[in-house]
Structure formats: structure tokens, C-alpha cells
Design an enzyme around this catalytic site. Structure first.
Site, PDB file in Angstrom:
ATOM      1  N   SER A 148       0.809  -1.217   0.000  1.00 40.60           N
ATOM      2  CA  SER A 148       0.000   0.000   0.000  1.00 40.60           C
ATOM      3  C   SER A 148       0.844   1.271   0.000  1.00 40.60           C
ATOM      4  O   SER A 148       0.374   2.325  -0.432  1.00 40.60           O
ATOM      5  CB  SER A 148      -0.950  -0.003   1.197  1.00 40.60           C
ATOM      6  OG  SER A 148      -0.211  -0.189   2.391  1.00 40.60           O
ATOM      7  N   ASP A 388      -1.947   6.579  12.157  1.00 45.96           N
ATOM      8  CA  ASP A 388      -1.284   5.811  11.112  1.00 45.96           C
ATOM      9  C   ASP A 388       0.028   6.506  10.781  1.00 45.96           C
ATOM     10  O   ASP A 388       0.043   7.540  10.106  1.00 45.96           O
ATOM     11  CB  ASP A 388      -2.201   5.753   9.882  1.00 45.96           C
ATOM     12  CG  ASP A 388      -1.542   5.070   8.673  1.00 45.96           C
ATOM     13  OD1 ASP A 388      -0.345   4.720   8.761  1.00 45.96           O
ATOM     14  OD2 ASP A 388      -2.230   4.883   7.655  1.00 45.96           O
ATOM     15  N   HIS A 391       1.541   5.164   6.559  1.00 39.94           N
ATOM     16  CA  HIS A 391       1.149   5.764   5.274  1.00 39.94           C
ATOM     17  C   HIS A 391       1.316   7.286   5.303  1.00 39.94           C
ATOM     18  O   HIS A 391       1.407   7.886   6.365  1.00 39.94           O
ATOM     19  CB  HIS A 391      -0.312   5.394   4.983  1.00 39.94           C
ATOM     20  CG  HIS A 391      -0.511   3.920   4.813  1.00 39.94           C
ATOM     21  ND1 HIS A 391      -1.011   3.119   5.811  1.00 39.94           N
ATOM     22  CD2 HIS A 391      -0.239   3.122   3.769  1.00 39.94           C
ATOM     23  CE1 HIS A 391      -1.043   1.867   5.383  1.00 39.94           C
ATOM     24  NE2 HIS A 391      -0.583   1.842   4.143  1.00 39.94           N
TER      25      HIS A 391
END
Ligand code: NAG
Ligand code: NAG
Ligand code: NAG
Ligand code: NAG
Ligand code: NAG
Ligand code: NAG
Length: 416
Positions: A148, A388, A391
Site C-alpha cells: 500500500s 497511522d 502511510h
């Protein structure tokens, strides 16, 4: 007395906590736009001519200003405030951006993270030029392969180019495990291929991957690689999925013989499997291959502040002194070096780890998603458990990775 954790704690911190592991599985359950609605510019290379279209193809010229000085290490440098010329696109101007990365829309109060420019010490990076990049990609496929994090580089690249493409001449479609952006006028594709371990694994389904269970087939890559055959430009990356525990379940040969491998051992074997494919399948005359080093995480603020037990939450500035977090495992980096060093095929390294290490301010933090949903108000108030720090927001750090990729690709046209 400091709050520094004991060496024992540090070793544990090196591992990605289970709560954060769930972040790795986000993002594919999306509705994909078929066409874009908000583009204004038309492509200047197409002029109507007696009912048809005549294509005028400018050669790709590299000006002196765009030339990266020979021997300059573009990965060494510092972040400088860009004062107006950044970001290169906005959340609004790129309708494709998924909720996971649109930190502003999701309530992030500061936007300075969008306005830093990477300045190499010994030279300048060429300014990103979408028309030139598309010209480089004419009749070609560019494919990003990985997890990702790598998908955000794909998203960034699409955002960087899409505004200069005529409405109706661009499309984005989902063909798991691929996402494919097409620029019709250029017959060019920018693609993403989901393969978080590069080799085969039980996590290869683009949307329905196992959350905490991992099983990697260290010697198998052909299910993936047959879809990489003949792709003109390939950019590989694989790291964070390996880093959940110090050991990982894997097979080598017999699928019934599952064994726990040290992660570093498993990574080396997998990289060698990948390297074997590269050597036997890549034609250096017609294909270009890049390998991107690990994208750093900022999970433990004591690493840059020497105190506290926070993470990337609330960080608004890059780190301005030498810094390397323990999340970027140097043994794994060494394996990449060894494997690429032993290749007879030219694979160029995009060593973005150090420059991204400085960017503790660039992560989605609590302005992203978890398991496909934006965080709730309560979750946002609990950054310790919900931020997070793997990311990145977009526009943001992955744009710089693409500026570098563009800069490097452009150099191939020097003197042509
Ligand atoms: C932007 O402004 C800051 C502060 O005024 C200055 O230090 C910096 O050099 C400027 N950056 C560029 C790229 O001009
Ligand atoms: C379009 O691009 C593909 C590669 O992506 C190439 O094989 C094909 O020949 C191109 N088509 C034309 C008409 O040039
Ligand atoms: C690879 O493909 C074969 C044949 O389609 C399938 O049986 C196998 O399960 C696939 N491997 C993985 C890891 O998905
Ligand atoms: C490996 O698989 C076994 C059996 O399913 C399991 O008990 C063990 O926890 C797994 N190891 C890891 C590191 O996930
Ligand atoms: C696996 O890691 C452990 C602990 O770091 C080490 O003692 C052991 O020798 C390693 N095994 C292999 C096969 O590399
Ligand atoms: C990437 O750069 C770092 C320093 O910034 C270096 O330590 C590392 O060895 C490099 N990685 C490779 C694979 O060369």
C-alpha cells in the site's frame, strides 16, 4: 532519569504493533472513478485537422537546468520550504485521491507538510513536468509493484499527470490485483500491481487479504511475474509486510512444509527469487527496472525527541538533524544492497529511505482510515492507538519519490 525504553523495549518496538498492522490492509475496497470530471487543460499536442487529429510529437529535450550533475547523489540533501510552488497538485484538483490520503479533507488542521521541497546537496532536481513525463511514457507501461505504500506512489503519479490530460481521454480501472490508469492520447498506462511480498503469499488478493496471518512462498513468483512480463518500466518495493514479527511462516518448495523463518533470512531468499526472475526475463535494452528502498515509519516519538511515548501524531515539521529510525532495518537494507549488487541486469535504486526518515510530519496520522473507514471522533482522540504513522498524506512525501523517479528517467534523454 530519562524515559528512554530499555534495550528490551526497543527490540519490541522494532516490530509493528498488531493494531497498526491492520493499517496495512486498507485501501483496496474502493469505488473507482471511470473518468475524471475536473480537468480543465487540454493537451497541446493534438490539433484538429480536417476531421481527424494530427499528432505533433515534440522530442524530449533536457535543458541544462533539468540536467542532474553527474555524480550527484540526489538522495542526500535537505528539505526546504517551497514558498508557494508546492504542492504540485491539491486534494481538490485530483478527484482520484482516496479518503485514506486526503488528510486535509479528513480534518488535519495544518497543511505545511505539503510545502516542502527536497533539495539534494550537490545539485537540483528538475521540476516535475507532466507533459514530458507522458511523452516519456508514450506507447509504454509504467508499473509500480508492491504494497500500500507503493500504491500511494502510484496514486501520486496519477495525480501528478492527470490534470494535463484531456477530459474523456483518461481512465482509471480496477482489475485486481492491478489498478490501471490510461492516458489514451499517449497510449500510456500507469499501473499498480499488488504484491506485498513480491513473491507469492496468502496476502496476494488485492482486497481480501488475511489480516494477521502471513504465509509466504519464498521460491514462487510466477503467478505475479507473468503479469510483469514485457512491462517497459517497473518500480518494485517490498518491506513493511515482512516486519510484523521477527519470524514469518513460509514455504520453500513443498507447500506442505511450513516453517518459521527469521524475517531477514526469508527476505533474502525472496529477494533472490525476485532477482532470478529479473535476470532471466528483463531485456535491458527495452525495459527499465527500479527498486525502491523501505518507506520509513514514525511510530515512536522517543526516537527523535528522546522522551515521551507518542508517535507521528501532531508532528508539523521535518526532522532537521541526522536521523535514522529503528523501523528502517539496516540488515534488510543490506540485503537489498547485496542482491541488487549481484545482478547482471541494471536495476536502479531509488534510495528514498533517508530523505523520508526526516518527514515525521508527513504521515496520515489520525486523518486517515482504518479498515476502509475514516476514524471516528473517539478514535481521533486516541492517537496512541489509532494514528497511522506508516502511510503518507497526499499531496506529500510520495510526490517527491516521483519527482526523483521523473528526474532520473529524464536523464536518459540527455543529448537526444
Ligand atoms: C522559503 O522561505 C524561507 C523563509 O522565508 C526561506 O528560508 C527559504 O529559503 C525559502 N525557500 C525557497 C525554496 O526559496
Ligand atoms: C500502445 O502501447 C503498447 C504498449 O503499452 C504497445 O504494445 C502498442 O504497440 C502501442 N500502440 C500503438 C498504436 O503504438
Ligand atoms: C498460483 O496460481 C496457481 C494456478 O492458478 C494456483 O493454484 C496457486 O494457488 C497460486 N498461488 C498463489 C500463492 O496464489
Ligand atoms: C506459524 O504458523 C503456526 C501454525 O499455524 C502458528 O502457530 C504460528 O504462530 C505461526 N507463526 C507466525 C510467526 O505467525
Ligand atoms: C534467527 O534469529 C535468531 C535471533 O536473532 C538467531 O539467533 C538465529 O541464529 C537466526 N537463525 C538463522 C537461521 O539465521
Ligand atoms: C541507502 O542510503 C542509505 C543512507 O542514506 C545507506 O545507508 C544504504 O546503504 C543505502 N541503501 C542501499 C541499498 O544502497
Amino acid at each position: 532519569m530519562t524515559n528512554l525504553p530499555s534495550p528490551e523495549d526497543r527490540r519490541n518496538h522494532y516490530l509493528i504493533p498488531a493494531a497498526l498492522a491492520s493499517l496495512l490492509f486498507l485501501g483496496s475496497l474502493r469505488i473507482f472513478l471511470d473518468t475524471f470530471k475536473n480537468s480543465h487543460q487540454t493537451c497541446p499536442f493534438f490539433r484538429p485537422q480536417s476531421g481527424g487529429y494530427r499528432v505533433i510529437r515534440p522530442p524530449i529535450r533536457v535543458s541544462d537546468e533539468e540536467t542532474i550533475k553527474d555524480g550527484c547523489n540526489i538522495f542526500e540533501g535537505k528539505w526546504v520550504q517551497a514558498n508557494g510552488s508546492y504542492p504540485l497538485y491539491t486534494e481538490e484538483s485530483c478527484p482520484l485521491l482516496v479518503k485514506q490520503v486526503t488528510c486535509q479533507k479528513n480534518g488535519r488542521p495544518d497543511s505545511s507538510y505539503q510545502k516542502w521541497k527536497w533539495q539534494p546537496d550537490g545539485c537540483n532536481l528538475p521540476r516535475f513536468n507532466a507533459l514530458k513525463l507522458l511523452e516519456i511514457l508514450r506507447d509504454k507501461r509504467l508499473m509500480f509493484v508492491g504494497d500500500s505504500v507503493q500504491r500511494s506512489m502510484f496514486d501520486s503519479m496519477v495525480c501528478l499527470v492527470q490534470s494535463v490530460i484531456t477530459e474523456g481521454k483518461k481512465s482509471l480501472r480496477k482489475q485486481p490485483p492491478r489498478k490501471i490508469f490510461r492516458a489514451e492520447e499517449y497510449n500510456a498506462s500507469i499501473e499498480f500491481y499488488w504484491a506485498p511480498f513480491l513473491v507469492e503469499s496468502i496476502s496476494d488478493h488485492a482486497t481480501k487479504h488475511t489480516v494477521l496471518k502471513r504465509l509466504v512462498r519464498l521460491d514462487s513468483i510466477s503467478n505475479h511475474s507473468k503479469q510483469w512480463e514485457g512491462v517497459d518500466l517497473l518500480v518494485f518495493e517490498s518491506y513493511v509486510w515482512w516486519m510484523y514479527k521477527p519470524v514469518i511462516n513460509a514455504t520453500y518448495g513443498d507447500l506442505k512444509h511450513v516453517q518459521e523463518y527469521n524475517v531477514t533470512t526469508a527476505y533474502r531468499i525472496a529477494m533472490e527469487t525476485w532477482a532470478k526472475w529479473i535476470e532471466t526475463s528483463i531485456n535491458s535494452r527495452s525495459q527499465k527496472v527500479f527498486f525502491m528502498t523501505m518507506s520509513p515509519t514514525h511510530l515512536w516519538s522517543w526516537e527523535w525527541k528522546n522522551e515521551g511515548d507518542g508517535n507521528c501524531y501532531g508532528e508539523r515539521e521535518p526532522i532537521k538533524r541526522p536521523y535514522w529510525g529503528t523501523g528502517s532495518n539496516v540488515d534488510m537494507m543490506g540485503i537489498v544492497k547485496d542482491v541488487l549488487g549481484g545482478l547482471r541486469v541494471n536495476v536502479r535504486l531509488l534510495n528514498i529511505t533517508q530523505l523520508s526518515e526526516y518527514r515525521k510530519d508527513g504521515h496520515a496520522s489520525v486523518y486517515g482510515e482504518r479498515r476502509g473507514k475514516l476514524l471516528t471522533k473517539e478514535q481521533r482522540l486516541d492517537p496512541k492507538n489509532y494514528a497511522d504513522c506508516i502511510h503518507w498524506c497526499l499531496p506529500g512525501v510520495p510526490d517527491t519519490w516521483n519527482e526523483i523517479l521523473y528526474g532520473v528517467l529524464l536523464q536518459d534523454y540527455r543529448g537526444s
